[in-house]
Design a protein around this motif. Structure first.
Motif, mmCIF file in Angstrom:
data_model
loop_
_atom_site.group_PDB
_atom_site.id
_atom_site.type_symbol
_atom_site.label_atom_id
_atom_site.label_comp_id
_atom_site.label_asym_id
_atom_site.label_seq_id
_atom_site.Cartn_x
_atom_site.Cartn_y
_atom_site.Cartn_z
ATOM 1 N N TYR A 4 30.237 76.801 62.156
ATOM 2 C CA TYR A 4 30.356 77.633 63.352
ATOM 3 C C TYR A 4 29.031 77.588 64.098
ATOM 4 C CZ TYR A 4 34.581 79.364 61.209
ATOM 5 O OH TYR A 4 35.823 79.440 60.642
ATOM 6 N N ILE A 6 26.858 79.280 67.271
ATOM 7 C CA ILE A 6 26.636 80.273 68.310
ATOM 8 C C ILE A 6 25.573 79.678 69.227
ATOM 9 C CG2 ILE A 6 25.911 82.622 68.866
ATOM 10 C CD1 ILE A 6 26.691 83.395 65.961
ATOM 11 N N LYS A 7 25.933 79.426 70.461
ATOM 12 C CA LYS A 7 25.013 78.792 71.409
ATOM 13 C C LYS A 7 23.964 79.791 71.898
ATOM 14 C CE LYS A 7 25.841 75.093 73.180
ATOM 15 N NZ LYS A 7 25.203 73.823 72.894
ATOM 16 N N ASN A 10 24.369 83.341 73.823
ATOM 17 C CA ASN A 10 25.736 83.835 73.613
ATOM 18 C C ASN A 10 25.799 84.805 72.438
ATOM 19 O OD1 ASN A 10 27.174 82.375 75.663
ATOM 20 N ND2 ASN A 10 26.863 80.535 74.440
ATOM 21 N N TYR A 12 29.260 85.048 70.865
ATOM 22 C CA TYR A 12 30.397 84.527 70.093
ATOM 23 C C TYR A 12 30.181 83.097 69.634
ATOM 24 C CZ TYR A 12 32.914 88.611 71.737
ATOM 25 O OH TYR A 12 33.295 89.901 71.985
ATOM 26 N N CYS A 13 30.790 82.758 68.501
ATOM 27 C CA CYS A 13 30.747 81.389 67.998
ATOM 28 C C CYS A 13 31.871 80.567 68.644
ATOM 29 C CB CYS A 13 30.890 81.363 66.477
ATOM 30 S SG CYS A 13 32.498 81.914 65.876
ATOM 31 N N SER A 14 31.696 79.269 68.587
ATOM 32 C CA SER A 14 32.720 78.366 69.103
ATOM 33 C C SER A 14 33.825 78.209 68.070
ATOM 34 C CB SER A 14 32.102 77.004 69.418
ATOM 35 O OG SER A 14 31.468 76.483 68.269
ATOM 36 N N MET A 15 35.075 78.249 68.529
ATOM 37 C CA MET A 15 36.224 78.047 67.646
ATOM 38 C C MET A 15 37.469 77.821 68.479
ATOM 39 S SD MET A 15 36.301 81.940 66.273
ATOM 40 C CE MET A 15 37.883 81.988 65.548
ATOM 41 N N SER A 16 38.476 77.236 67.848
ATOM 42 C CA SER A 16 39.708 76.908 68.564
ATOM 43 C C SER A 16 40.656 78.103 68.591
ATOM 44 C CB SER A 16 40.405 75.725 67.896
ATOM 45 O OG SER A 16 41.010 76.136 66.686
ATOM 46 N N ASP A 163 20.319 78.047 69.604
ATOM 47 C CA ASP A 163 21.570 77.667 68.955
ATOM 48 C C ASP A 163 21.462 78.010 67.470
ATOM 49 O OD1 ASP A 163 22.385 76.636 71.373
ATOM 50 O OD2 ASP A 163 22.465 74.556 70.705
ATOM 51 N N THR A 165 23.628 77.883 63.619
ATOM 52 C CA THR A 165 24.727 77.260 62.896
ATOM 53 C C THR A 165 24.911 77.935 61.541
ATOM 54 O OG1 THR A 165 24.031 75.187 63.919
ATOM 55 C CG2 THR A 165 25.655 75.044 62.143
#
Length: 171
Positions: A4, A6-7, A10, A12-16, A163, A165
């Motif tokens: 995961y 998190i930029k 931001n 929130y983390c990136s996810m589908s 960023d 991770t």
């Protein structure tokens, strides 16, 4: 483990969308994960007092809201020890008096270390274990059957300074 990100800037983390939909559960009373923070999850010095707000790693929300009946694993850097992160249990309970959340430090871990965590709802308490260290926290609300898995979130008030991770495996 699933990674995961998190930029910078931001929360929130990136996810589908498929992963978000797959996060819905029924009658989950025990939740186990394996996780690892990458080096980019540590920073110092603290930018301001809000850098001491707890960042959310993962957890469960019972019912339909994260701010009414939830339990999580959270973290902040140990600004006194390079590469160490302090891990906390965190509960949010609408029936509590202000503040509506409680937190309790569990342990600290080194970035890059693979860790084991478990959250268990047992009667009127949560039993939270990280790397063999256990704390117990009050669970004031009855847990509804519907629950949601919670994903990495940075903050509090501040956004991610860089960023970040995190690897998580849901067991």
């Amino acid at each position: 483990m699933k990674q995961y990100l998190i930029k910078k800037g931001n929360h929130y983390c990136s996810m589908s969308i498929f992963e978000k939909l797959g996060a819905i559960g029924w009658k989950i009373k025990k939740y186990s994960v394996r996780f690892k923070f990458h080096n980019d999850c540590y920073w110092k010095p603290a930018r301001n007092s809000d850098d001491f707000d707890l960042n959310k790693l993962t957890g469960l929300a019972y019912g339909m809201g994260v701010h009414s009946n939830s339990v999580r694993l959270t973290w902040i850097p140990d600004f006194d020890v390079n590469g160490k992160l302090r891990i906390f249990g965190y509960t949010y309970d609408e029936k509590s008096t202000d503040p509506k959340f409680t937190c309790l430090e569990i342990t600290s871990v080194q970035v890059g270390q693979t860790c084991e965590g478990c959250i268990e709802s047992v009667g009127n308490e949560y039993v939270i274990t990280v790397n063999g260290v256990t704390v117990r926290m009050a669970n004031v609300n009855a847990d509804p059957n519907l629950c949601l898995r919670l994903f990495p979130y940075f903050g509090g008030n501040n956004t991610a300074p860089q960023d970040m991770t995190v690897d998580i495996e849901y067991l």
